[in-house]
Motif scaffolding. Structure first.
Motif, short mmCIF file in Angstrom:
data_model
loop_
_atom_site.label_atom_id
_atom_site.label_comp_id
_atom_site.label_asym_id
_atom_site.label_seq_id
_atom_site.Cartn_x
_atom_site.Cartn_y
_atom_site.Cartn_z
N ALA A 14 0.83 -1.21 0.00
CA ALA A 14 0.00 0.00 0.00
C ALA A 14 0.86 1.26 0.00
CB ALA A 14 -0.94 0.00 1.21
N THR A 15 1.96 1.22 0.76
CA THR A 15 2.85 2.38 0.80
C THR A 15 3.55 2.59 -0.54
OG1 THR A 15 3.23 2.12 3.16
CG2 THR A 15 4.89 3.34 1.94
N ILE A 16 4.00 1.48 -1.15
CA ILE A 16 4.69 1.60 -2.44
C ILE A 16 3.72 2.13 -3.49
CG2 ILE A 16 5.90 0.31 -4.25
CD1 ILE A 16 7.49 0.71 -1.67
N ALA A 69 2.19 9.08 -6.04
CA ALA A 69 2.62 10.46 -5.77
C ALA A 69 3.69 10.87 -6.79
CB ALA A 69 3.16 10.57 -4.36
N LEU A 70 4.58 9.94 -7.10
CA LEU A 70 5.64 10.22 -8.07
C LEU A 70 5.02 10.51 -9.45
CD1 LEU A 70 8.61 10.27 -7.49
CD2 LEU A 70 8.81 7.95 -8.39
N LEU A 71 3.98 9.75 -9.80
CA LEU A 71 3.28 9.99 -11.08
C LEU A 71 2.64 11.37 -11.09
CD1 LEU A 71 1.65 6.53 -11.87
CD2 LEU A 71 3.62 7.62 -12.97
N VAL A 72 2.02 11.72 -9.95
CA VAL A 72 1.43 13.06 -9.84
C VAL A 72 2.52 14.11 -10.10
CG1 VAL A 72 0.44 14.74 -8.23
CG2 VAL A 72 -0.41 12.40 -8.26
N ILE A 83 2.78 1.08 5.54
CA ILE A 83 3.76 0.79 6.57
C ILE A 83 3.92 2.00 7.51
CG2 ILE A 83 5.75 1.54 5.20
CD1 ILE A 83 7.27 -0.84 6.28
N GLY A 84 3.62 3.19 7.00
CA GLY A 84 3.71 4.39 7.83
C GLY A 84 2.69 4.39 8.94
#
Lengths: 269, 310
Positions: B101-103, B109-112, B262-263
């Motif tokens: 889920a974190t990945i 977010a990186l795609l955004v 994981i956060g």
């Protein structure tokens, strides 16, 4: 000075005034008094920013929050700059295996963790308290000062006036104190201003996660977290502290950038 | 090519001491606890037997060096990362249930970031002083100063509560992913927009651009065929190095949106004083960070053969 850095200076001075005014206008009692009958009230003449989910005065808490932010930020910057400068000086000046251990191993370990994670880890195990929060922020903060000073020392060490000074019989301490340190003050001031912005943001983040300022002490990050349940019925409870964090971070960033442009003639256009 | 393999090998070898030190640091964390961690877990009223049992489980009855060796042998090398104090389940299983889920969140977010920053940065560069340029510099300021936990309620307030377009929080469909990804990616998008802008401006001043224009290529072709390729090289590095920052930022984002990564597991474990699980989460996030940074470094060298290695 550029317009931005003047804006930064004005914001920082205003914040300092706000932080100093807090305890003059409001007593600690005003900050912590709960009044469940007047919860989530909109601004009135006696409570200019209304009340929070426990009926506490939002303006009073915001002003005290400025104190916490600036105090934590200032302490973190002073302590981590002192530690970082000392380690950077040792590493850069002595070189050799000392430098290899410090810059090769120590720096890399601290950079192997994302900053916030490292701070969370430390507070999670030490326990949440103001001292532990400051400790954690110093642990993540000192590296940037150490790297800066080390680079500065490596540059200054080779200059002719240092060689001349050594030829005249100056000792290590004198060379560092009289020649190397004064030449490193300017970038240090810039870094301190930017570091202040970082420390304020990190404090707010940890406090938001419940790992920062403990107890009844107000902090902007904590105010946003505590009002989670009522964010959408009373948006001022996250807007006010959010705007304060933003202003503070912007202020110190502007000031730092402005000082850098001012102090480094090579960047001046 | 063998030269490049040599670089890869060297870089991977450098990982060994870093990972060794990260593991050592994570081991030492539990010794930061003031007082007796076993007592803190079982509570003041627990019987002597329960308490001694917990001490044994946490290996606190062993001398420090034996604790350290056992940490390596039983927790790290077995891949279990320790076991839960109560259920005895290996921590790695709980961590790995949350890890995807974190990945997913970090990559979204990186795609955004890419989708927003590249077109915005290029437009700001080609129309310097224009409206887009002005907007991008304001957004950049917001990006560095507006914390995600102040941005998130604003986004939720507008897109979920007022417009009812997107869900407020929780996992689930693609729509649940949008706000968390935007929240996490916003700050980085703001910074990367400025980097794309200055990188494109710099490349536009190069000789090959004049050559391309002189031989009659259209401006669009010059931009997309030549300039963009070169100007994105520094962007790749920044994105890779910042991926770790996204992982750390995900802790806050997951907490806000109740995203089961994981956060949020890390924060739960801290609240429950599940020290060993906290250590596992920190270890996995840090190792991911170190590996991604190494991967970025190699990718960068591969993309730009001009970079000399000493």
């Amino acid at each position: 000075m550029s317009r931005l850095s003047i804006a930064g200076l004005v914001i920082v001075v205003l914040l300092a005034v706000v932080a100093l005014l807090g305890p003059i206008i409001y007593s600690w009692e005003d900050v912590t008094r709960q009044n469940l009958e007047s919860r989530l009230e909109t601004p009135t003449s006696s409570q200019l920013l209304g009340t929070d989910q426990l009926g506490r005065d939002v303006l009073a808490r915001t002003l005290y929050g400025a104190r916490v932010s600036l105090q934590v930020g200032l302490l973190v910057v002073v302590i981590s700059a002192s530690i970082g400068t000392t380690i950077g000086l040792i590493s850069g000046y002595y070189g050799g295996w000392v430098d290899q251990v410090i810059s090769g191993v120590l720096f890399n370990v601290f950079l192997a963790f994302p900053g916030v994670l490292l701070a969370i880890a430390i507070v999670a195990f030490l326990g949440a308290s103001l001292t532990n929060l400051i400790t954690a922020l110093c642990v993540i903060g000192w590296v940037s000062y150490a790297r800066l000073i080390r680079g500065q020392v490596l540059k200054v060490r080779e200059l002719d006036f240092v060689t001349a000074s050594r030829a005249l019989g100056a000792g290590d301490f004198r060379i560092v104190w009289r020649h190397i340190l004064p030449n490193s003050v300017q970038p240090l001031i810039v870094q301190a201003s930017l570091g202040m912005a970082g420390a304020v943001l990190a404090e707010a983040t940890l406090s938001f996660l419940g790992l920062g300022v403990p107890g009844a002490m107000p902090s902007w990050g904590k105010m946003i977290n505590e009002s989670r349940e009522v964010w959408f019925s009373a948006p001022h409870l996250f807007l006010v502290p959010g705007a304060m964090i933003m202003l503070t971070v912007l202020g110190f960033n502007f000031l730092g950038d402005g000082l850098r442009d001012r102090l480094d003639p090579k960047l001046r256009r | 090519m063998p030269r490049f393999l040599l670089i890869v090998a060297r870089r991977l070898l450098l990982l060994v001491p870093v990972i060794f030190l990260v593991v050592t640091f994570v081991f030492l964390l539990v010794h930061l606890v003031p007082g007796d961690p076993a007592r803190l877990i079982v509570g003041e009223n627990a019987s002597q037997e329960t308490y001694m049992d917990m001490r044994r489980r946490m290996r606190l009855d062993l001398p420090m060096h034996q604790q350290y060796l056992a940490f390596w042998r039983q927790d790290i090398l077995t891949g279990e990362l320790g076991r839960d104090y109560i259920t005895n389940e290996p921590n790695i299983r709980r961590v790995m249930r949350r890890y995807p889920a974190t990945i997913v969140l970090a990559i979204s977010a990186l795609l955004v970031v890419i989708v927003v920053a590249v077109p915005l940065g290029v437009t700001a560069a080609t129309h310097r002083g224009g409206i887009v340029d002005a907007i991008s510099s304001v957004v950049a300021l917001l990006g560095v100063s507006l914390p995600s936990f102040a941005l998130a309620p604003l986004l939720i307030l507008f897109f979920s509560v007022k417009m009812r377009w997107l869900p407020v929080s929780g996992p689930g469909s693609f729509r649940h992913l949008i706000l968390p990804a935007v929240t996490l990616g916003f700050a980085l998008a703001a910074v990367v927009t400025r980097i794309v802008r200055s990188s494109v401006i710099e490349e536009l001043g190069e000789d090959y651009v004049r050559t391309a224009r002189a031989k009659g290529l259209t401006e669009a072709r010059v931009l997309y065929k030549h300039v963009l390729k070169n100007s994105l090289i520094p962007v790749v590095t920044i994105l890779g190095l910042q991926f770790g920052v996204l992982l750390a930022g995900a802790i806050v984002t997951e907490y806000i949106y109740s995203w089961p990564g994981i956060g949020s597991l890390l924060l739960e474990s801290i609240n429950q004083r599940n020290y060993s699980l906290t250590q596992s989460c920190i270890l996995i996030i840090s190792i991911t960070y170190v590996l991604v940074n190494t991967g970025t470094d190699l990718l960068y060298r591969w993309l730009d053969p001009r970079i000399k290695v000493e």
